[in-house]
Design a protein around this motif. Structure first.
Motif, PDB file in Angstrom:
ATOM      1  N   TRP A  79      -0.677  -8.515  -6.949  1.00 31.34           N
ATOM      2  CA  TRP A  79      -1.554  -7.267  -7.083  1.00 31.34           C
ATOM      3  C   TRP A  79      -1.617  -6.522  -5.812  1.00 31.34           C
ATOM      4  N   GLY A  80      -0.452  -6.195  -5.306  1.00 33.24           N
ATOM      5  CA  GLY A  80      -0.303  -5.527  -3.979  1.00 33.24           C
ATOM      6  C   GLY A  80      -1.352  -6.326  -2.757  1.00 33.24           C
ATOM      7  N   PHE A 129     -10.002 -12.926  -5.063  1.00 35.54           N
ATOM      8  CA  PHE A 129      -9.867 -11.727  -5.082  1.00 35.54           C
ATOM      9  C   PHE A 129     -10.336 -10.996  -4.072  1.00 35.54           C
ATOM     10  N   VAL A 130      -9.548 -10.201  -3.265  1.00 33.50           N
ATOM     11  CA  VAL A 130      -9.830  -9.600  -1.986  1.00 33.50           C
ATOM     12  C   VAL A 130      -9.442  -8.083  -1.999  1.00 33.50           C
ATOM     13  N   LYS A 131      -9.769  -7.282  -1.162  1.00 34.94           N
ATOM     14  CA  LYS A 131      -9.763  -5.841  -0.879  1.00 34.94           C
ATOM     15  C   LYS A 131      -7.962  -6.085  -0.309  1.00 34.94           C
ATOM     16  N   PRO A 132      -7.021  -5.593  -0.741  1.00 32.54           N
ATOM     17  CA  PRO A 132      -5.874  -5.767  -0.139  1.00 32.54           C
ATOM     18  C   PRO A 132      -5.555  -5.754   1.217  1.00 32.54           C
ATOM     19  N   THR A 133      -6.125  -4.807   1.964  1.00 40.09           N
ATOM     20  CA  THR A 133      -5.880  -4.891   3.083  1.00 40.09           C
ATOM     21  C   THR A 133      -6.883  -5.983   4.089  1.00 40.09           C
ATOM     22  N   GLY A 173     -14.512 -11.431  -0.206  1.00 41.61           N
ATOM     23  CA  GLY A 173     -13.720 -11.528  -1.390  1.00 41.61           C
ATOM     24  C   GLY A 173     -14.469 -12.526  -2.281  1.00 41.61           C
ATOM     25  N   SER A 220       0.901  -1.463  -0.142  1.00 47.33           N
ATOM     26  CA  SER A 220       0.138  -0.127  -0.036  1.00 47.33           C
ATOM     27  C   SER A 220       0.900   1.426  -0.046  1.00 47.33           C
TER      28      SER A 220
END
Lengths: 485, 385, 443
Positions: free
Chosen positions: B315-316, B291-295, B338, B213
């Protein structure tokens, strides 16, 4: 009379105006409804003023739920709905019919969430494009798509038209920066698509919504990708003695491996009008490119040198870089106000055809010839890096017959774009302006499937029904739907 | 449909038309006969188990680059063109497919040749997705055959085009359920002249995501942000001098950490391995793409690891690759918030590949499928509903 | 855009001018983005583009104005933010002035509205009457909650707690320069401002004299006409303006003038437009000369350059750009540059282009919108944590001052202080306690 027709309004709906307004008024706050004929007139067109018609009524909701309520009522009463953002469309996307209700998103103005760790912002779609970046300013981020009307245009309209802008050469258009939406279908049903995730299984319905010109749904909230602000940016101005050479320079820059963030083109007619407003000190040349590069000072200097070398082969008559932030700002302010500034010269029709970059020199030459033949001046200002042309056909709206001649020339120019392997609209949308030319770009089946998709979202064909598809082609859908339950 | 082990179509019901009209004619006939078709490209990703007397239909017979204009950043290729051929053609002009499509062969133990049509149909992307966008973001136009056998053209070869609905983006990632692609027009980009990678050893998933981030909010255009084992990597690309500058700025930003630098070659091979999941290639467990929110990633990774197995991030932090023995229900529960897609079935009992769609969307998706494929002959059962 | 006026209609100079203006509008909608009332109300009818449409319809069809049209035009602040934004150079000011005059002549307002406007037009422009009214209002202020009308309550809310005695500076006279005379200038002493605040003119005169100006207070000079002009009361406003044109022309002819200095930017916009106002009048030439000489005080000082500006504390000053200055006169950097040169730390609020809601008599006639704009302006100003707020227009000072505890002063008061004049009395005990640097960091 203009050659662009709208469907004959349904007299039965017009006759029920008081019933329709009463139904809306019973379910919505009084200040959301505009129905007095004196007042609805202000909503009779967007930024394409050649075509006008006041709607039956206008609804200006403040929440998604109010939008849904209005849609449900209109659907129940079988009243066509015309979605409207800020009314800056140059394609007549928000042009009403006399039997329609305009639903405006301009009061949906909340910023809902900023998440810099996950790099997105969530907004109500009535916020203006520029205000999104302003909101992100202190965080060091911005929202990349930058249509020239970004000061005024709303995210709702940007999504509706899949708006581009000068900097989408690097950052992409709205579709590339839209992560999710909350939207209202014609029936009033609220649906959420996508969100902060970078991927999703299932069909990418979001990609259909983006650019659907308000024919599938009204988008009320959006999750947008945000991008870190570059360390610096610097435009340079390269002047040429001919449009063709400038066009050639664009293709050579791209081929050289440098990818500027923007390559813009303005001709002398346009430059003079814009200079009067922005006082940016543009060179007085027949054709000028604005090329912008980004990065640290050194990165900028390196890229400028590469571009200078490419341009030098074509012997520009002027090559200079912006010296400071104020100058850069003036250069962009001028460019982004170009359409408006052209108002100083008279009325105009603004086209939006795109051609392959390698065809730019030829296209510019042909446009010059067509303009001469039609006896109407054409000014050119456009996004050269992606071949998105904006020929501005100057005419006198108060002189009978002029609009029709301008329309005819516009059609010739757009046909030329399609013939060269391009398209009718690069970023403004089809609206009513290019509607009747659709068959030049699409075969019947290509268009049929798009109309079938609209029908899948909006069985009754009530959302912005007379746009995008030629009336003749959409008639069976519109009329068939009117009787469906 | 349920994913079983990979296996090829047998010769009797395998069709690979040689041109678009042949393809259309075959689909038209199938539509008339209500004959279900399994749509495939090069057959490297997932080879669908055969069902009854249905056909495996592939566009791999439609090969060849139609046009390539480096000065316009545009390439048009028939759907069956091998990805490798495209990449080589682009590389000769110093250009590339920016979305860096993954090659599934090693992970899935499949043979065959990845085709551009297959890549587009599945929206296949690699590590650069975090900075440059997905495959979908590079689609300029498509030609495809819909479920009635109609040849449809949408979009074109220019970079900006909002004329009509954008079906290219919709077809991308639709896994052949809406139409079978015959031709795609793609936007290309200059290939970065140079690249380097910063490696951060001894970090946890949570630290890695924090690091990502922080790096991804800089203007240094970090084009890869991945994590595996206890190492996080950041890739910087550009002109040579630019890469050095960006590397130095990132080193300054993370001056409290120990950083190893990978040079050009080492960096390229690292990211190829991360892209193609070499680290999970030799294993036999199921592989999930989440797929998830990075945090949210660290918590999801912990939950997945509790099920047994290992996870890596890309993807970070927005993409988790999980390889383990957790059953489908448990994996989807661990990935709550996710979306988990089954990429390799491994030893799992037959399980749905895709997560169920929310109700409001499922209804729209079904209506769309019906529009494109009224008889439901394309990859029936691939997606529930 | 297309217009539909008949030849007969175009024979009228005002209509001809309006037609020109309408023809230059391309309906791009940029103006909506910077219009304060559109920001608050979100209806295009309350934006310049919507109003242009209403005015076009009314004028083209020679209509008796309807209630709705009048409502939306009345809501316009005349802040002219739209003119700064407009790329095609639409002269909204002349158009809305024409529309207001047309409404005043052709529309019958309700009795209370008429009475209120009549009263304002007869009091505000006359310092003597206004002073008496203010004293009366001060007595009534404690009972304002009993009033049924929001507009009347708004008036009483605006009455300041402290009223100054009339200043001797306002009498007709010629005040010599302190040292060698560089310029001879006339000062417009204003009308309402004189009753509300005498410090501004006193500071202006000291400042001008210190910088080598001989200051003339012309005999007979009075209200510039702006207050009535904005109500569409053209006859009254032209009468007042004509008096000023004559008074100033007399001074030009007598001793020559290098500038007509104005320290109330609302007046400045109007005086600079005298040439247009009298373009079809015998006074045209004189009015043109006066208009050409009209300068905001900060324009004059920029010309002269600040001398020895080292006497003030380096306060953190929030500069509020008055609309009449930044949009009406397009004077933007001069005040800030001068304040910086005087050693102040100058900060600007977000949305600095948006009006505070004062706008002449607007805060009295449209209290609801005005109060909302005031709240927004005060919030953005307070967010940048200034020690003092400064602006170049008395209306803004009153408006903002009524919404915040932070002292509000006129730009000239700070410049006067910095160049050796007294510390502005309204500053009180502000500042010094906390250094501006510390505040900068914490902000």
């Amino acid at each position: 009379m203009s050659t662009i027709a709208m469907p004959t309004p349904d007299e039965a709906i017009i006759a029920r105006k008081s019933e329709i307004v009463a139904a809306l008024a019973a379910a919505l706050p009084a200040e959301t409804i505009v129905s007095d004929p004196e007042e609805t007139r202000a909503y009779e067109c967007d930024a394409l003023t050649a075509y006008r018609c006041p709607p039956l009524a206008v609804v200006l909701p403040r929440t998604t739920e109010e939008v849904a309520t209005a849609m449900r009522i209109c659907h129940g009463l079988r009243v066509p709905v015309i979605p409207r953002g800020a009314g800056t469309s140059l394609a007549g996307g928000a042009l009403p019919t006399a039997d329609s209700v305009v639903i405006g998103t301009m009061r949906l103005r909340e910023f809902l969430e900023i998440d810099t760790a996950n790099r997105y912002i969530r907004v109500q779609t009535g916020v203006t494009n520029l205000s999104v970046s302003a909101e992100l300013e202190s965080e060091g981020f911005f929202y990349a798509p930058d249509p020239s009307s970004q000061l005024a245009c709303t995210i709702a309209g940007n999504i509706g038209m899949n708006s581009g802008g000068a900097h989408c050469l690097k950052y992409g258009v709205t579709a590339n920066n839209l992560l999710g939406v909350r939207m209202v279908l014609a029936t009033g049903e609220i649906v959420e698509l996508g969100g902060p995730l970078l991927g999703a299984s299932g069909l990418d319905i979001l990609s259909l919504i983006c650019g659907s010109e308000g024919q599938l749904a009204i988008v009320t909230e959006a999750t947008l990708r945000i991008v870190p602000k570059p360390e610096g940016a610097r435009p340079m101005l390269i002047g040429f003695d001919s449009a063709e050479t400038a066009g050639e320079c664009v293709a050579r820059i791209i081929r050289s491996g440098v990818l500027p963030v923007a390559i813009e083109y303005m001709d002398d007619v346009c430059l003079r009008a814009v200079e009067a407003f922005s006082k940016a000190g543009y060179p007085d040349c027949p054709a000028v490119l604005i090329v912008e590069v980004e990065g640290s000072d050194q990165e900028i200097a390196d890229q400028i040198e590469r571009i200078r070398a490419v341009a030098a082969e074509l012997h520009p008559i002027e090559f200079r870089c912006s010296r400071n932030a104020d100058e850069s700002q003036a250069i962009w302010k001028g460019r982004k106000s170009a359409f408006g500034a052209m108002g100083r010269l008279g009325d105009y029709l603004c086209l939006d055809g795109t051609v392959p970059v390698s065809k730019l020199p030829y296209a510019l030459k042909r446009i010059g010839e067509l303009s001469k033949k039609a006896g109407l001046e054409v000014a050119n200002v456009f996004h050269a890096g992606d071949g998105n042309m904006h020929p501005l056909i100057l005419f006198n709206a108060n002189r009978p017959g002029d609009l029709e001649r301008a329309e005819a020339l516009g059609n010739d120019i757009l046909r030329l774009c399609v013939d060269l392997g391009g398209c009718l609209s690069g970023e403004h949308g089809v609206g009513v302006e290019k509607r009747d030319l659709m068959p030049t770009q699409f075969a019947p089946d290509d268009m049929a499937i798009q109309m079938e998709i609209k029908g899948a979202f909006d069985r009754a064909w009530l959302l912005n029904p007379a746009k995008v598809f030629p009336l003749e082609a959409s008639r069976p859908h519109r009329e068939g739907a009117a009787t469906c339950s | 449909m349920l994913l079983k082990t990979c296996d090829g179509g047998n010769a009797s019901n395998f069709t690979a038309p040689g041109d678009e009209s042949e393809l259309a004619a075959f689909v038209e006939e199938s539509y008339a006969r209500r004959r279900a078709l399994h749509i495939a490209g090069g057959g490297t990703r997932v080879r669908w188990a055969e069902v009854g007397g249905d056909f495996l239909l592939t566009a791999r017979g439609l090969g060849g680059i139609v046009t390539y204009e480096p000065g316009e950043l545009t390439l048009i290729a028939r759907a069956g063109t091998p990805v490798e051929e495209i990449e080589q053609t682009l590389a000769a002009q110093g250009q590339a497919l920016a979305f860096e499509p993954m090659d599934h062969r090693l992970l899935l133990g499949s043979s065959g040749t990845p085709t551009i049509g297959g890549v587009v149909s599945a929206n296949v992307c690699g590590p650069r997705r975090v900075q440059a966008g997905a495959c979908r973001d590079y689609i300029l136009g498509v030609r495809f055959v819909d479920g009635k056998g109609r040849i449809i053209k949408n979009g074109g070869r220019v970079m900006k085009n909002v004329t009509g609905l954008n079906l290219g983006r919709l077809l991308c990632g639709s896994y052949g359920t809406l139409g079978i692609l015959s031709e795609v027009a793609l936007k290309t980009l200059p290939m970065a002249e140079s690249q380097q990678t910063l490696a951060f050893g001894g970090v946890s998933a949570a630290e890695a995501v924090e690091l990502f981030s922080a790096a991804l909010r800089t203007p240094f255009e970090v084009s890869g942000a991945a994590f595996r084992g206890a190492t996080a990597w950041l890739r910087v690309e550009g002109f040579s001098r630019q890469v050095e500058y960006r590397r130095e700025r990132l080193i300054t930003l993370f001056r409290d950490r120990k950083i190893d630098i990978y040079g050009e070659e080492e960096s390229r091979s690292l990211w190829r391995g991360l892209r193609d999941l070499h680290h999970f290639a030799g294993t036999s467990d199921a592989v999930w793409r989440i797929f998830v929110k990075p945090t949210d990633a660290p918590a999801v990774v912990a939950a997945l690891q509790a099920l047994g197995g290992d996870a890596s991030l890309d993807w970070g932090g927005g993409l988790i690759w999980y390889c383990g023995s957790g059953d489908a229900v448990s994996v989807r529960k661990a990935a709550e918030g996710g979306q988990a897609t089954l990429v390799r079935g491994g030893a799992l009992p037959a399980s749905p590949i895709f997560p169920p769609e929310p109700k409001g969307i499922a209804y729209l998706s079904a209506a769309l499928r019906k529009t494109f494929d009224p008889a439901g002959i394309f990859n029936p059962g691939l997606v529930d509903g | 855009m297309q217009t539909n006026f008949t030849e007969d209609q175009l024979a009228d100079p005002a209509t001809r001018r309006s037609n020109e203006i309408l023809r230059s509008c391309v309906h791009c909608g940029f103006c909506t983005a910077t219009c304060p009332t559109y920001k608050v109300l979100g209806d295009e009818l309350d934006s310049p583009r919507g109003r242009i449409y209403l005015m076009k319809d009314m004028l083209e069809n020679s209509k008796v104005p309807d209630e709705k049209t009048v409502k939306h035009i009345d809501r316009c602040l005349s802040c002219l933010s739209c003119m700064t934004t407009c790329p095609s150079g639409v002269h909204y000011m002349h158009l809305v002035d024409h529309a207001r005059e047309y409404i005043e002549q052709n529309y019958k307002r309700r009795w209370d509205e008429r009475a209120l406007r009549w009263l304002l037009a007869r009091i505000l422009p006359y310092p003597g009457r206004f002073r008496v009214a203010l004293l009366g209002a001060k007595l009534a202020k404690p009972f304002r909650k009993l009033l049924p009308d929001a507009r009347l309550r708004a008036m009483l809310e605006m009455v300041p707690a402290r009223l100054p005695a009339p200043s001797p500076s306002d009498h007709p006279q010629t005040i010599p320069a302190e040292n060698d005379r560089v310029k001879r200038v006339a000062l417009l002493t204003g009308c309402a401002q004189r009753a509300l605040n005498t410090d501004i003119n006193d500071a202006t005169i000291r400042l001008l004299r210190r910088h080598g100006c001989e200051v003339v207070i012309a005999k007979g000079i009075g209200c510039c006409g702006a207050l009535t002009h904005h109500m569409g009361k053209t006859r009254e406003s032209h009468q007042m303006a004509a008096i000023n044109v004559r008074a100033l022309t007399a001074e030009i002819d007598a001793g020559g003038l290098d500038a007509v200095v104005i320290n109330t930017s609302g007046c400045g916009t109007t005086v600079k437009d005298y040439g247009h106002m009298f373009r079809n009048d015998a006074l045209a030439e004189d009015a043109g000369r006066v208009a050409a000489l009209a300068k905001d005080i900060t324009e004059v000082l920029s010309d002269l350059g600040l001398k020895d500006a080292s006497h003030a504390e380096p306060l953190r000053v929030a500069y509020h750009a008055a609309c009449s200055l930044q949009h009406g006169q397009q004077v933007r950097s001069a005040p800030k540059d001068l304040l910086k040169a005087a050693g102040f730390v100058v900060v600007e609020p977000r949305d600095s282009h948006i009006c505070c809601g004062s706008a002449g008599t607007y805060n009295l006639l449209q209290p609801a919108i005005s109060v909302e704009l005031k709240a927004r302006k005060v919030a953005t100003l307070e967010a940048i944590r200034p020690q003092v707020i400064c602006t170049g227009n008395i209306g803004c000072m009153m408006q903002i001052g009524s919404g915040t505890g932070i002292p509000v002063v006129h730009t000239v008061e700070l410049l006067d202080w910095a160049t050796g004049g007294p510390r502005p009395s309204s500053l009180g005990q502000v500042a010094s306690a906390e250094s501006p640097r510390a505040q900068l960091v914490s902000a």
